[in-house]
Design a protein around this motif. Structure first.
Motif, mmCIF file in Angstrom:
data_model
loop_
_atom_site.group_PDB
_atom_site.id
_atom_site.type_symbol
_atom_site.label_atom_id
_atom_site.label_comp_id
_atom_site.label_asym_id
_atom_site.label_seq_id
_atom_site.Cartn_x
_atom_site.Cartn_y
_atom_site.Cartn_z
ATOM 1 N N GLY A 138 63.492 67.955 38.409
ATOM 2 C CA GLY A 138 63.563 66.566 37.981
ATOM 3 C C GLY A 138 63.548 65.598 39.157
ATOM 4 O O GLY A 138 63.297 65.970 40.301
ATOM 5 N N VAL A 139 63.842 64.340 38.856
ATOM 6 C CA VAL A 139 63.821 63.292 39.880
ATOM 7 C C VAL A 139 65.227 62.863 40.271
ATOM 8 O O VAL A 139 65.397 62.020 41.150
ATOM 9 N N GLY A 140 66.235 63.422 39.603
ATOM 10 C CA GLY A 140 67.614 63.009 39.873
ATOM 11 C C GLY A 140 68.072 61.976 38.859
ATOM 12 O O GLY A 140 67.275 61.163 38.374
ATOM 13 N N THR A 141 69.356 61.976 38.559
ATOM 14 C CA THR A 141 69.873 61.075 37.537
ATOM 15 C C THR A 141 69.785 59.603 37.930
ATOM 16 O O THR A 141 69.776 58.729 37.057
ATOM 17 N N GLY A 142 69.719 59.311 39.219
ATOM 18 C CA GLY A 142 69.689 57.913 39.650
ATOM 19 C C GLY A 142 68.307 57.324 39.793
ATOM 20 O O GLY A 142 68.167 56.112 40.030
ATOM 21 N N ASP A 143 67.261 58.134 39.653
ATOM 22 C CA ASP A 143 65.906 57.653 39.884
ATOM 23 C C ASP A 143 65.043 57.635 38.628
ATOM 24 O O ASP A 143 63.834 57.435 38.713
ATOM 25 N N VAL A 144 65.646 57.838 37.478
ATOM 26 C CA VAL A 144 64.868 57.882 36.238
ATOM 27 C C VAL A 144 64.182 56.543 35.975
ATOM 28 O O VAL A 144 62.976 56.483 35.699
ATOM 29 N N LYS A 145 64.934 55.449 36.086
ATOM 30 C CA LYS A 145 64.381 54.132 35.779
ATOM 31 C C LYS A 145 63.236 53.777 36.718
ATOM 32 O O LYS A 145 62.181 53.288 36.274
ATOM 33 N N SER A 146 63.425 53.984 38.012
ATOM 34 C CA SER A 146 62.386 53.618 38.981
ATOM 35 C C SER A 146 61.135 54.461 38.777
ATOM 36 O O SER A 146 60.003 53.951 38.919
ATOM 37 N N GLN A 147 61.295 55.729 38.438
ATOM 38 C CA GLN A 147 60.139 56.594 38.201
ATOM 39 C C GLN A 147 59.366 56.164 36.959
ATOM 40 O O GLN A 147 58.132 56.183 36.941
ATOM 41 N N ILE A 148 60.094 55.771 35.925
ATOM 42 C CA ILE A 148 59.427 55.327 34.693
ATOM 43 C C ILE A 148 58.666 54.025 34.937
ATOM 44 O O ILE A 148 57.518 53.866 34.493
ATOM 45 N N GLN A 149 59.272 53.086 35.641
ATOM 46 C CA GLN A 149 58.593 51.831 35.933
ATOM 47 C C GLN A 149 57.364 52.047 36.811
ATOM 48 O O GLN A 149 56.335 51.393 36.630
ATOM 49 N N ALA A 150 57.471 52.966 37.768
ATOM 50 C CA ALA A 150 56.316 53.287 38.609
ATOM 51 C C ALA A 150 55.186 53.879 37.773
ATOM 52 O O ALA A 150 54.004 53.597 38.003
ATOM 53 N N LYS A 151 55.546 54.692 36.795
ATOM 54 C CA LYS A 151 54.528 55.282 35.919
ATOM 55 C C LYS A 151 53.881 54.222 35.037
ATOM 56 O O LYS A 151 52.665 54.286 34.770
ATOM 57 N N TYR A 152 54.657 53.222 34.591
ATOM 58 C CA TYR A 152 54.077 52.127 33.816
ATOM 59 C C TYR A 152 53.019 51.382 34.630
ATOM 60 O O TYR A 152 51.962 50.999 34.106
ATOM 61 N N LYS A 153 53.305 51.147 35.904
ATOM 62 C CA LYS A 153 52.329 50.479 36.774
ATOM 63 C C LYS A 153 51.060 51.305 36.884
ATOM 64 O O LYS A 153 49.944 50.764 36.849
ATOM 65 N N GLU A 154 51.222 52.604 37.010
ATOM 66 C CA GLU A 154 50.073 53.497 37.114
ATOM 67 C C GLU A 154 49.251 53.491 35.828
ATOM 68 O O GLU A 154 48.024 53.598 35.871
ATOM 69 N N MET A 155 49.935 53.355 34.686
ATOM 70 C CA MET A 155 49.243 53.355 33.389
ATOM 71 C C MET A 155 48.698 51.980 33.026
ATOM 72 O O MET A 155 47.974 51.848 32.039
ATOM 73 N N GLY A 156 49.080 50.931 33.780
ATOM 74 C CA GLY A 156 48.596 49.581 33.512
ATOM 75 C C GLY A 156 49.311 48.866 32.388
ATOM 76 O O GLY A 156 48.765 47.933 31.793
ATOM 77 N N VAL A 157 50.568 49.266 32.101
ATOM 78 C CA VAL A 157 51.324 48.638 31.019
ATOM 79 C C VAL A 157 52.658 48.093 31.528
ATOM 80 O O VAL A 157 53.571 47.843 30.737
ATOM 81 N N TYR A 158 52.756 47.876 32.832
ATOM 82 C CA TYR A 158 54.033 47.444 33.406
ATOM 83 C C TYR A 158 54.435 46.058 32.911
ATOM 84 O O TYR A 158 55.612 45.816 32.625
ATOM 85 N N ASP A 159 53.485 45.134 32.802
ATOM 86 C CA ASP A 159 53.800 43.770 32.361
ATOM 87 C C ASP A 159 54.415 43.764 30.970
ATOM 88 O O ASP A 159 55.315 42.960 30.679
ATOM 89 N N GLU A 160 53.959 44.651 30.099
ATOM 90 C CA GLU A 160 54.467 44.693 28.728
ATOM 91 C C GLU A 160 55.775 45.470 28.603
ATOM 92 O O GLU A 160 56.595 45.172 27.721
ATOM 93 N N LEU A 161 55.990 46.442 29.487
ATOM 94 C CA LEU A 161 57.111 47.364 29.301
ATOM 95 C C LEU A 161 58.100 47.404 30.463
ATOM 96 O O LEU A 161 58.934 48.303 30.519
ATOM 97 N N HIS A 162 58.020 46.436 31.377
ATOM 98 C CA HIS A 162 58.873 46.524 32.563
ATOM 99 C C HIS A 162 60.368 46.443 32.237
ATOM 100 O O HIS A 162 61.207 46.876 33.024
ATOM 101 N N GLU A 163 60.713 45.895 31.067
ATOM 102 C CA GLU A 163 62.125 45.835 30.678
ATOM 103 C C GLU A 163 62.587 47.101 29.962
ATOM 104 O O GLU A 163 63.779 47.272 29.720
#
Length: 249
Positions: A138-163
């Motif tokens: 895994g990525v560690g319990t403290g890095d889940v949010k940052s990893q998900i947001q980074a993946k949103y940027k990669e998928m091109g949906v960060y503006d809609e789902l950054h919250e």
């Protein structure tokens, strides 16, 4: 989940044989409470709550003692749930999405998923891609949010789902944070509990585990303190209740 738990407890008390000795006034009071809890679940319009209600009704109607009024009430509630699901736009969105996937060979753009308010499918897709890249530890319990947001940027949906930085699925969140060992540990808790509930024919423990698994599929309940307390308290209580009832089990 609290309303669903209330439904489970009332169904169990109505369907068990000892309930047949209750006064008729008390039984009707419990039936009214059952309709109230089910109705409130519909008013809240929680998809996980409604799905749980339907599964609990089907499970209870065929697992518990065959009582005429209990069967009648269960079927009436199932019919009402069916009408509600058929007319609810949230469920219709998934039906339309499924139809589109069939006619487009299973390929659906992330933007279309957002337009149809099927956000969880985007959450889960991003989570599965993170898990694929971090399968073992895994990525560690403290890095889940940052990893998900980074993946949103990669998928091109960060503006809609950054919250929205949560998979809305406890099994996926545990897998992202702790990898395969943590996921297997969480799954083992339920496998062991289900095995014991089936072995002892414990309606309440089995129904509770079904209820919790459905909600964990749609929510990261164990990420919050109230979810951990609720799960830990009732799991321990129902697990030990059978021992108190029959020490030989």
């Amino acid at each position: 989940v609290y309303l669903n738990m209330g439904v489970l407890l009332i169904l169990g008390m109505l369907g068990k044989t000892p309930c047949q000795v209750y006064k008729k006034r008390m039984k009707w009071f419990m039936y009214i409470g059952l309709f109230l809890f089910v109705g409130l679940s519909f008013v809240i319009s929680s998809r996980s709550g409604i799905v749980t209600i339907v599964i609990l009704l089907v499970f209870s109607a065929y697992y518990l003692v065959k009582i005429r009024y209990f069967r009648f009430v269960s079927m009436a509630l199932l019919i009402l749930a069916g009408f509600y699901i058929a007319r609810n736009y949230r469920f219709n969105n998934y039906i339309q999405l499924f139809d589109r996937m069939i006619h487009s060979s299973g390929s659906v753009q992330d933007k279309y998923l957002l337009e149809k308010s099927t956000l969880r499918l985007v959450f889960w897709k991003a989570s599965l891609e993170i898990i694929r890249d971090n399968l073992w530890f895994g990525v560690g319990t403290g890095d889940v949010k940052s990893q998900i947001q980074a993946k949103y940027k990669e998928m091109g949906v960060y503006d809609e789902l950054h919250e929205n930085d949560d998979p809305h699925n406890q099994f996926l969140r545990t897998f992202i944070a702790t990898g395969l060992p943590g996921f297997l540990a969480l799954a083992g808790v339920f496998v062991f509990g289900l095995w014991r509930a089936i072995q002892t024919k414990d309606y309440f423990l089995l129904g509770f585990l079904i209820l919790i698994m459905i909600h964990l599929f749609f929510k990261s309940m164990l990420f919050r303190e109230d979810g951990v307390i609720f799960f830990g308290f009732f799991y321990g209580l129902l697990y030990l209740a059978k021992d108190r009832e029959n020490p030989a089990v």
